[in-house]
Write an enzyme that holds these catalytic residues in place. Structure first.
Site, PDB file in Angstrom:
ATOM      1  N   SER A 130      -1.214   6.756   6.555  1.00 28.37           N
ATOM      2  CA  SER A 130      -0.933   8.089   6.029  1.00 28.37           C
ATOM      3  C   SER A 130       0.536   8.231   5.685  1.00 28.37           C
ATOM      4  O   SER A 130       1.385   8.267   6.577  1.00 28.37           O
ATOM      5  CB  SER A 130      -1.325   9.166   7.045  1.00 28.37           C
ATOM      6  OG  SER A 130      -0.760  10.416   6.665  1.00 28.37           O
ATOM      7  N   GLU A 131       0.817   8.295   4.409  1.00 27.74           N
ATOM      8  CA  GLU A 131       2.211   8.455   3.979  1.00 27.74           C
ATOM      9  C   GLU A 131       2.764   9.794   4.434  1.00 27.74           C
ATOM     10  O   GLU A 131       3.941   9.906   4.797  1.00 27.74           O
ATOM     11  CB  GLU A 131       2.318   8.314   2.466  1.00 27.74           C
ATOM     12  CG  GLU A 131       2.036   6.902   1.946  1.00 27.74           C
ATOM     13  CD  GLU A 131       0.574   6.524   2.005  1.00 27.74           C
ATOM     14  OE1 GLU A 131      -0.283   7.422   2.110  1.00 27.74           O
ATOM     15  OE2 GLU A 131       0.281   5.313   1.959  1.00 27.74           O
ATOM     16  N   ASP A 166       3.705   4.526  -5.969  1.00 29.43           N
ATOM     17  CA  ASP A 166       2.499   5.225  -6.435  1.00 29.43           C
ATOM     18  C   ASP A 166       1.771   5.915  -5.277  1.00 29.43           C
ATOM     19  O   ASP A 166       0.914   6.772  -5.515  1.00 29.43           O
ATOM     20  CB  ASP A 166       1.536   4.237  -7.088  1.00 29.43           C
ATOM     21  CG  ASP A 166       2.221   3.280  -8.038  1.00 29.43           C
ATOM     22  OD1 ASP A 166       1.899   3.283  -9.224  1.00 29.43           O
ATOM     23  OD2 ASP A 166       3.097   2.499  -7.578  1.00 29.43           O
ATOM     24  N   HIS A 181      -0.132   0.877  -9.143  1.00 29.37           N
ATOM     25  CA  HIS A 181       0.804  -0.016  -8.442  1.00 29.37           C
ATOM     26  C   HIS A 181       2.018  -0.322  -9.331  1.00 29.37           C
ATOM     27  O   HIS A 181       2.619  -1.390  -9.221  1.00 29.37           O
ATOM     28  CB  HIS A 181       0.122  -1.323  -8.037  1.00 29.37           C
ATOM     29  CG  HIS A 181      -0.965  -1.167  -7.020  1.00 29.37           C
ATOM     30  ND1 HIS A 181      -2.218  -0.703  -7.327  1.00 29.37           N
ATOM     31  CD2 HIS A 181      -0.962  -1.376  -5.680  1.00 29.37           C
ATOM     32  CE1 HIS A 181      -2.954  -0.656  -6.231  1.00 29.37           C
ATOM     33  NE2 HIS A 181      -2.228  -1.060  -5.214  1.00 29.37           N
TER      34      HIS A 181
HETATM   35  C1  LIG Z   1      -2.609   6.226  -0.291  1.00 26.78           C
HETATM   36  C2  LIG Z   1      -2.578   4.729  -0.151  1.00 26.78           C
HETATM   37  N1  LIG Z   1      -1.791   4.158   0.802  1.00 26.78           N
HETATM   38  C3  LIG Z   1      -1.748   2.816   0.952  1.00 26.78           C
HETATM   39  C4  LIG Z   1      -2.485   1.981   0.139  1.00 26.78           C
HETATM   40  C5  LIG Z   1      -2.392   0.458   0.285  1.00 26.78           C
HETATM   41  N2  LIG Z   1      -3.642  -0.080   0.844  1.00 26.78           N
HETATM   42  C6  LIG Z   1      -4.627  -0.551   0.063  1.00 26.78           C
HETATM   43  S1  LIG Z   1      -5.962  -1.035   0.966  1.00 26.78           S
HETATM   44  C7  LIG Z   1      -5.211  -0.609   2.416  1.00 26.78           C
HETATM   45  C8  LIG Z   1      -5.930  -0.801   3.712  1.00 26.78           C
HETATM   46  C9  LIG Z   1      -7.245  -0.075   3.706  1.00 26.78           C
HETATM   47  O1  LIG Z   1      -7.901  -0.320   4.920  1.00 26.78           O
HETATM   48  P1  LIG Z   1      -9.346   0.258   5.141  1.00 26.78           P
HETATM   49  O2  LIG Z   1      -9.345   1.723   4.780  1.00 26.78           O
HETATM   50  O3  LIG Z   1      -9.796  -0.092   6.517  1.00 26.78           O
HETATM   51  O4  LIG Z   1     -10.249  -0.445   4.044  1.00 26.78           O
HETATM   52  P2  LIG Z   1     -10.594  -2.008   3.979  1.00 26.78           P
HETATM   53  O5  LIG Z   1      -9.514  -2.634   3.139  1.00 26.78           O
HETATM   54  O6  LIG Z   1     -10.614  -2.537   5.388  1.00 26.78           O
HETATM   55  O7  LIG Z   1     -11.948  -2.070   3.317  1.00 26.78           O
HETATM   56  C10 LIG Z   1      -3.937  -0.106   2.194  1.00 26.78           C
HETATM   57  C11 LIG Z   1      -2.995   0.347   3.245  1.00 26.78           C
HETATM   58  C12 LIG Z   1      -3.289   2.614  -0.851  1.00 26.78           C
HETATM   59  N3  LIG Z   1      -4.048   1.864  -1.694  1.00 26.78           N
HETATM   60  N4  LIG Z   1      -3.331   3.964  -0.956  1.00 26.78           N
END
Ligand SMILES: Cc1ncc(C[n+]2csc(CCOP(=O)(O)OP(=O)(O)O)c2C)c(N)n1
Ligand SMILES: Cc1ncc(C[n+]2csc(CCOP(=O)(O)OP(=O)(O)O)c2C)c(N)n1
Ligand SMILES: [Mg+2]
Ligand SMILES: [Mg+2]
Lengths: 324, 340, 324, 340
Positions: A59-60, A85, A129
């Site tokens: 969470s940003e 982004d 991105h």
């Molecule tokens: C608002 C936001 N913050 C950070 C990211 C970078 N990011 C992409 S996937 C991810 C992890 C996601 O984990 P999860 O919700 O458990 O999904 P999974 O990849 O395990 O399927 C992050 C931090 C993003 N895409 N969007």
């Protein structure tokens, strides 16, 4: 002096300041053991441990919101937003809280932090991105905005940003994270905030750029030189408060201005620079200031090299401005 | 299949003050005369000041005011349970917390009138006030944003191994904000010593709690964060004091934060001041005489403070440009000088 | 024709369109029975009921996020954000999702809505009930931004905004919600998006304004007239995409430009307007374009009338621009 | 005092497929040969395609790919439980859901290669694809933002009294986002017919679930919204199908949404394809012959689709300017024409 890329220089600055000042805390998504998705914080967790290099929940808004609380307590947080982004969930905390705390508390509760975040296109990241949201922060009173273009400045500006009393948005041009290499002094040094660098002197056209696009401006200027046009290239380094003296002095000399940025043109920082030059050097302007920017569209995946204001789009603007 | 649907029954909020004015024997803490009187005096002070503010707002002297009438027990009981160097993050109705922490009435009056002697130079609309000397934080009227600040300050204290906690207040409407969620989730993971007091007065402006969420009460939301959730009678200052003391102690012991739902009874229901007065009357330390004196003193103090503020002038125009940054940058110097 | 104030005109437009088009749904905090904190939606809940006039939980992000889903389904949501100062929790949904859905889906999933929100100062609201964030949305490709200055335009522009295929941010200048009165046609009519109104013709200085500040521009122009300066006053009405022809035609005529807005000056919409005029009418400019704006500070409580760019601050800019 | 702290024990996720390949007798639904085979075939298709994408990403042919290897049962089982005109809101790993809904392999290949024949003209980085013809929504890679869209679409259906529901997928990391909270809180209040499937694979990039939240699992978070919370074995496509069918039926009956936590076993643990194959082998309808044919067909289909996309060119430069608005405004016309 050692040869470093941007990632190494920023990492060196963080490590240096964390050793020097135990108030400094790095937090963000995946900044710990793995050192962030771009490895900018690599090795910090190993040296400083869980309490100063923190992998946060996803969470940003939570990252910046809790960082504000840390700052009030007396720590000096340096949160990372994984991509600029993704900064919008934290936008309210940054513009409504972080930017306004010193003012609304009559100076009694300043909240100091440096928000680091990779910015810009060129890594095939597509529309989520690749963004360059700097003007969305420059418009908000109370924030300082910095964007380095090379390893030396990256380290020196980050150290200045951490030591500056005001909150700083520190945008790291990810396209040149590893491509931009250069000599970086070991140990302590700073590059002052609010001071631009005249990268190349010239008499015909002033070109304002920063971050990754600076290299495109240089490439275009090299081409222009072959056509007998001498560009003065200014690397803004600090976007806000901008180094107005250097800009005005240059435009008074050249009478011509080209601004380059990746962000969409409309209400981008280029508009402010053009307006400021009008206010301060109107009678010196011999041609309409030109803006070479990202289009007023989202950022495309396949066609990103068409979207970015690369040298082949900057050159004609320089030439037509010079020949106007 | 394992179903985790909400339990149908709502827990009844814990009370300490009984109808006859006595304290429930199960109450965990001893309550000294001094503290009992101080709690009551501050509730009265908050009430009197609050009612004057409502009047001043009606007259248009102050632009806005969020009344805490009926919620004084939740406000005063919670702050009284914290340690002196704990942080306090109020929401809009917690002027009583700042007063408890020692903010002078005059400072409050200068704040709400936005005078030249307001610590914030008349920059903020009225309420809540901040008071740096006692770690009462500066918060915005934006619902929910300050919860993360409280968690972050508590987390920082934990990092520094200091016995310092955060108290944060908000209304039940604030539990719908994204900040409530992201902040308390951080609190759960970091075991930040935070006490989050949700004043459930049943309404968010015109929106009833039933339209705010479908959860069974608000304390249950703690489960989503691995925090402790507690409901307490929000008109019972002694019960609130005890619940928040428990939460403060639990947090200091490293067990993490607590979400306290202080249920504010409808206007028809028992007035928190009357309930505490009934208790004081069970003690030798209180009688009609002292009651009368208290009201006379409080009224006089409040009028004196308001008069002082109303006599003060507005801040100087140039102060607009101060404190945007630590030092005045070129563009603000230009904008300021253009006014000259 | 009936005499209405802004609140009544907007209410009339909403009621009219909800009767005409049962896809239209109003949602927001306190918009139901009480009709919103400014009473703009008063009576709609009584007529259209719970399913079309919805009191939501306290989350601007939730309001816009779910409204996007409604729009995808085929409804036409008209969410209200109680004050534009509270729009930031919804900023991510607006700029990352709403603005980009049509583009990223190749036109297959446009999300249509009109986000209504009161804007600007003048009601003693202090720094969190007075802001003017328009440029933060104009910079983001995919959004249209509208700000009416009178009841007739408010109704006509809102009907156009609801019927326009693109998402619209509809800023309602709260300072003149009740102060601005005028004749409003009954029933159906529209004021087109993208068309400015030349409120007053003049030959000496072009003054661009919108919303509540338009009246300050008029007052300043009246004073300027006494000094023999004839202002051409343009009410932009639609901020983006702006009516560039009208602006350029006017500046080509007057050679002089003054832009007025409440938002902070730096990276405000005024900067873009100055830059556009430079690009399109450079050789016609006889004086540096002037910006009369909110200061680059948060919005003060006690001193709000010092902060706002009122007539007494606009007049000197008009005079010095005319006399340049 | 009424304490609402988290229960210490985690519910064990519900399974349907037993080790011997049989279906637990307590399973509520009959499973036809066709459906059983279709579930398996789509898991295989998703797996093969996924592995090819991983390779293409390593080669740098596609810029990025989020692999769903090991999570196919959660993805395919959930979408298979929904009705044809229900909405589907994928997150990054749900290419299998689009395939189940009938998205042609070629369309997927054009999407991930960003070709001139990609429905979105190469504007998006790879995954997830959208497929308008079958109400598979366009989502961004921003974690959590699409949950509100799913709730809003379901809410709209309820307003219009249509028997249409939403299925939304996300990872356990997304439960930390503000959007998760605000969206599911709206779902609880509005009784929107939404099924929210949280794929708990234990990791958000490099962050373990233990650092994501202190709640006891993720399904329990449903309590905060008055939603039903369920945990299910995420490697058991039959169990996921049943749990989501239950949730869809409950939502359609007006009882509101469900948060389904599909627990993905660690890589070492049972492979969802193997488990379903073992079940098919208990049926006459499946044998080594069909297994072989399936893999041959799928491999051929995938290669054909990828070859087609790799032969296609990039979109025309001018397409950047389309679809920003319904009609090209003056400033975009100028920017486009300047390229000519
Ligand atoms: C608002 C936001 N913050 C950070 C990211 C970078 N990011 C992409 S996937 C991810 C992890 C996601 O984990 P999860 O919700 O458990 O999904 P999974 O990849 O395990 O399927 C992050 C931090 C993003 N895409 N969007
Ligand atoms: C982000 C944000 N949205 C909306 C508002 C407007 N607003 C001010 S108070 C309030 C209701 C708050 O209700 P609750 O949280 O229950 O607190 P209470 O007023 O009952 O003490 C609202 C909607 C705001 N200040 N901030
Ligand atoms: Mg309330
Ligand atoms: Mg995960």
């Amino acid at each position: 002096m050692t040869q470093m890329n941007m990632v190494q220089a920023i990492n060196d600055a963080l490590r240096h300041e964390m050793r020097r000042d135990d108030r400094v805390v790095v937090l963000g998504e995946d900044v710990g053991k793995v050192g962030g998705v771009f490895r900018v914080t690599q090795g910090l967790w190993d040296e400083f441990g869980d309490d100063r290099v923190v992998d946060t929940p996803l969470s940003e808004g939570g990252i910046v919101g809790t960082a504000i609380g840390m700052a009030l307590y007396g720590l000096l947080p340096v949160p990372e937003i994984q991509f600029s982004d993704f900064i919008y969930p934290a936008y309210d905390q940054i513009v409504s809280e972080l930017a306004k705390l010193r003012w609304r508390s009559g100076g009694e509760y300043p909240a100091k932090m440096v928000v680091r975040t990779p910015v810009g296109g060129g890594i095939r990241g597509g529309l989520y991105h690749s963004q360059s949201p700097e003007s969305l922060f420059i418009h908000v009173a109370g924030l300082k905005v910095v964007c380095p273009s090379n390893p030396h400045d990256a380290k020196g500006l980050l150290l200045s940003s951490i030591r500056d009393p005001d909150p700083v948005l520190f945008f790291e041009p990810k396209r040149i994270y590893r491509a931009a290499k250069g000599e970086v002094p070991e140990g302590d040094y700073t590059v002052p905030l609010g001071k631009a660098a005249v990268l190349r002197e010239g008499t015909d056209v002033t070109v304002l750029a920063w971050g990754a696009m600076l290299y495109e401006a240089v490439a275009a200027a090299d081409e222009a030189k072959k056509q007998g046009i001498a560009c003065e290239i200014v690397d803004l380094r600090t976007l806000w408060p901008v180094d107005i003296e250097t800009i005005v002095a240059s435009v008074k000399k050249t009478g011509r201005l080209v601004v380059v940025h990746e962000a969409p043109k409309t209400c981008g920082f280029g508009a402010e620079l053009v307006a400021l030059v009008n206010e301060k050097a109107f009678l010196h302007l011999e041609a309409p200031p030109a803006r070479v920017c990202g289009f007023d569209t989202p950022f495309p995946y396949t066609l990103e090299m068409e979207y970015l204001p690369l040298a082949h789009r900057i050159l004609p603007a320089i030439v037509s401005t010079a020949r106007y | 299949m394992q179903s985790l649907g909400p339990s149908s029954a709502l827990p009844s909020p814990r009370s300490a003050l009984r109808d006859d004015g006595s304290i429930d024997p199960s109450y965990a803490y001893a309550l000294s005369d001094e503290l009992a009187v101080a709690l009551y005096e501050h509730m009265v002070l908050a009430r009197v000041l609050d009612e004057r503010m409502v009047a001043l707002q009606r007259e248009g002297v102050v632009a806005s005011h969020a009344s805490a009438v009926g919620e004084e027990a939740a406000v005063v009981g919670a702050v009284a349970a914290m340690h002196d160097d704990d942080w306090v993050f109020p929401s809009s109705r917690e002027l009583g917390a700042a007063l408890w922490r020692g903010m002078p009435l005059a400072a409050y009056a200068h704040h709400v009138h936005g005078t030249s002697r307001d610590p914030a130079h008349g920059r903020n609309a009225p309420d809540p006030p901040f008071w740096k000397a006692a770690r009462v934080a500066s918060v915005s009227p934006l619902v929910g944003t300050h919860i993360g600040h409280a968690v972050g300050a508590a987390w920082a204290a934990r990092m520094k191994k200091a016995d310092v906690a955060s108290l944060v207040y908000f209304g039940e409407g604030a539990t719908s904000s994204g900040d409530f969620h992201t902040s308390l989730n951080f609190a759960g993971v970091t075991k930040a010593p935070v006490v989050a007091v949700c004043r459930n007065n049943g309404w968010a402006t015109s929106t009833p709690a039933s339209k705010q969420t479908a959860s069974h009460g608000f304390a249950v939301k703690a489960v989503a964060y691995g925090l402790r959730g507690v409901t307490v009678d929000g008109a019972d200052v002694v019960a609130v004091l005890g619940v928040v003391r428990d939460a403060r102690a639990r947090a200091a012991a490293g067990f993490g934060g607590t979400l306290v739902e202080a249920v504010i009874p409808g206007a028809d229901r028992a007035d928190p001041l009357a309930r505490m007065r009934r208790h004081l009357e069970t003690r030798a330390s209180w009688d009609a005489e002292r009651e009368k004196r208290l009201h006379a003193e409080v009224a006089a103090d409040v009028e004196r403070a308001l008069a002082e503020a109303q006599a003060a002038g507005p801040p100087a125009r140039e102060t607009i440009f101060d404190d945007v940054y630590a030092e005045l940058p070129w563009h603000l110097r230009e904008q300021r000088d253009a006014l000259r």
